[in-house]
Design a protein around this motif. Structure first.
Motif, short mmCIF file in Angstrom:
data_model
loop_
_atom_site.label_atom_id
_atom_site.label_comp_id
_atom_site.label_asym_id
_atom_site.label_seq_id
_atom_site.Cartn_x
_atom_site.Cartn_y
_atom_site.Cartn_z
N UNK A 153 -54.95 23.48 -12.89
CA UNK A 153 -56.05 22.81 -12.18
C UNK A 153 -56.58 23.69 -11.05
N UNK A 154 -55.67 24.29 -10.29
CA UNK A 154 -56.07 25.14 -9.16
C UNK A 154 -56.80 26.39 -9.66
N UNK A 155 -56.21 27.05 -10.68
CA UNK A 155 -56.82 28.28 -11.19
C UNK A 155 -58.14 28.02 -11.90
N UNK A 156 -58.24 26.86 -12.58
CA UNK A 156 -59.51 26.48 -13.20
C UNK A 156 -60.60 26.34 -12.16
N UNK A 157 -60.27 25.69 -11.05
CA UNK A 157 -61.25 25.49 -9.98
C UNK A 157 -61.72 26.82 -9.43
N UNK A 158 -60.76 27.71 -9.13
CA UNK A 158 -61.11 29.02 -8.57
C UNK A 158 -61.99 29.81 -9.54
N UNK A 159 -61.61 29.80 -10.82
CA UNK A 159 -62.40 30.51 -11.81
C UNK A 159 -63.79 29.94 -11.96
N UNK A 160 -63.90 28.60 -11.86
CA UNK A 160 -65.18 27.94 -12.09
C UNK A 160 -66.22 28.27 -11.02
N UNK A 161 -65.79 28.45 -9.78
CA UNK A 161 -66.77 28.72 -8.71
C UNK A 161 -67.03 30.21 -8.53
N UNK A 162 -66.35 31.04 -9.32
CA UNK A 162 -66.46 32.49 -9.13
C UNK A 162 -67.64 33.09 -9.89
N UNK A 163 -67.99 32.51 -11.05
CA UNK A 163 -69.04 33.09 -11.90
C UNK A 163 -70.11 32.06 -12.23
N UNK A 164 -71.32 32.55 -12.53
CA UNK A 164 -72.41 31.64 -12.94
C UNK A 164 -73.21 32.17 -14.13
N UNK A 165 -72.88 33.33 -14.65
CA UNK A 165 -73.67 33.94 -15.72
C UNK A 165 -73.71 33.10 -16.98
N UNK A 166 -72.59 32.51 -17.36
CA UNK A 166 -72.55 31.68 -18.56
C UNK A 166 -73.39 30.42 -18.36
N UNK A 167 -73.36 29.87 -17.14
CA UNK A 167 -74.17 28.68 -16.83
C UNK A 167 -75.65 28.99 -17.02
N UNK A 168 -76.08 30.16 -16.59
CA UNK A 168 -77.48 30.56 -16.75
C UNK A 168 -77.86 30.68 -18.22
N UNK A 169 -76.94 31.21 -19.03
CA UNK A 169 -77.20 31.34 -20.47
C UNK A 169 -77.36 29.97 -21.12
N UNK A 170 -76.50 29.01 -20.75
CA UNK A 170 -76.59 27.66 -21.30
C UNK A 170 -77.92 27.01 -20.90
N UNK A 171 -78.33 27.25 -19.65
CA UNK A 171 -79.54 26.60 -19.13
C UNK A 171 -80.82 27.15 -19.76
#
Length: 333
Positions: free
Chosen positions: A50-68
């Motif tokens: 849970x902790x590592x997922x959270x850290x990883x999730x706020x670190x990158x946004x490139x995949x989010x841009x591709x989905x959008x």
């Protein structure tokens, strides 16, 4: 209050719900090997994930841009927010169904298939950004095969390096190493999987006229999606842990380390080039590759076949379900 604004709020809530479900649905993939070898207790493994997922999730946004932007053009959609809501509900239904039966299916396939199906039924094939969509599909298809190959090679390398070592002592050491590789696996999971919900929320904001195309993913969206996935992860998906961690093959610590490293490398590579991949597919495939290098007969290929069948049917079923849900909503538009 404006209808579009209300629908956008509903979409944000649905996207965070999907992310929460994705957390406990896909947690198993990141920590299954560590739990099955008893490198970590389920409670500790889930907390760490849970902790590592959270850290990883706020670190990158490139995949989010591709989905959008790379699947459909948000500014070409009529009733775009409704399309996104239909896609989210479809993906949530599929995730809950496969979680209930303990099947490690792909949340990525479910979400992308649902979005494409709802968009096509609403606006025809022309609304699909085929170049971006096909690139994403290629990544989803090729990544499991790459994971099988890399898992096989990683395990083959370990067999050569440690062939003269005492098996018990090596496994004991690898059990300690596996704590680190499970943490790395959970971090990589967050860098790719949580991005999908961020991208969906950004797409909804663009469709509703609340976000410009070049604005990027707002910080509040990143934090909200990361938190939802972290909370979902903290619940854990013990049914899927049982399938991934024990039913594909009997996993020893050295196998777990090889599988974790292989899959984390594939997921990190995809994240770096802004491509969404299925962490479920990648991790399960890595385990298959490691098992084949260890002992081909030791892999329970019947279980592996059932997992692969689920992979294949997820895209078309979720696309059809997304289309049906949009048609239902369309009755009230």
């Amino acid at each position: 209050m404006d209808t579009v604004f209300l629908l956008t709020i509903v979409v944000v809530i649905a996207a965070l719900t999907f992310d929460f479900i994705n957390g406990f649905h896909d947690t198993a993939n990141a920590i299954a090997t560590a739990v099955s070898t008893r490198a970590l207790s389920p409670r500790v493994a889930v907390t760490m994930a849970a902790i590592m997922n959270f850290i990883g999730a706020i670190t990158f946004t490139g995949v989010a841009t591709a989905i959008a932007k790379d699947i459909v053009d948000p500014f070409a959609l009529n009733h775009g927010v409704v399309i996104i809501l239909a896609a989210l509900i479809s993906a949530i239904i599929w995730n809950l169904a496969t979680w209930y039966f303990g099947i490690p299916s792909s949340s990525s396939h479910a979400l992308i298939g649902s979005l494409a199906g709802a968009a096509v039924i609403a606006g025809g094939m022309g609304v699909i950004n085929f170049e971006g969509f096909l690139t994403i599909i290629k990544a989803l298809i090729l990544s499991p095969f790459m994971a099988i190959i890399l898992g096989f090679l990683m395990m083959a390398l370990f067999k050569v390096i440690f062939k003269n070592r005492n098996l018990y002592r090596s496994n004991k050491r690898f059990r300690h190493v596996q704590i680190a590789t499970a943490a790395l696996q959970s971090f990589s999971h967050g860098t790719n999987d949580a991005q999908k919900s961020m991208g969906i929320i950004a797409l909804a904001l663009m469709s509703g006229g609340y976000l410009s195309a070049d604005a990027g993913v707002p910080m509040w969206v990143r934090i909200a999606a990361a938190t939802a996935m972290g909370l979902g992860t903290s619940i854990g998906g013990y049914k899927i842990i049982k399938t991934v961690g024990g039913k594909i093959m009997k996993i020893r610590p050295v196998n777990g380390v090889a599988a974790d490293l292989s899959s984390a490398l594939i997921i990190f590579g995809a994240t770096q080039i802004h491509l969404p991949v299925s962490t479920t597919h990648v991790i399960s495939s890595s385990i298959m590759g490691v098992g084949a290098a260890q002992n081909v007969k030791g892999v329970k290929w019947g279980v592996a076949r059932n997992i692969v069948i689920t992979w294949i049917i997820t895209l078309p079923i979720s696309a059809a379900l997304g289309a049906l849900i949009f048609l239902f909503f369309n009755l009230f538009l």
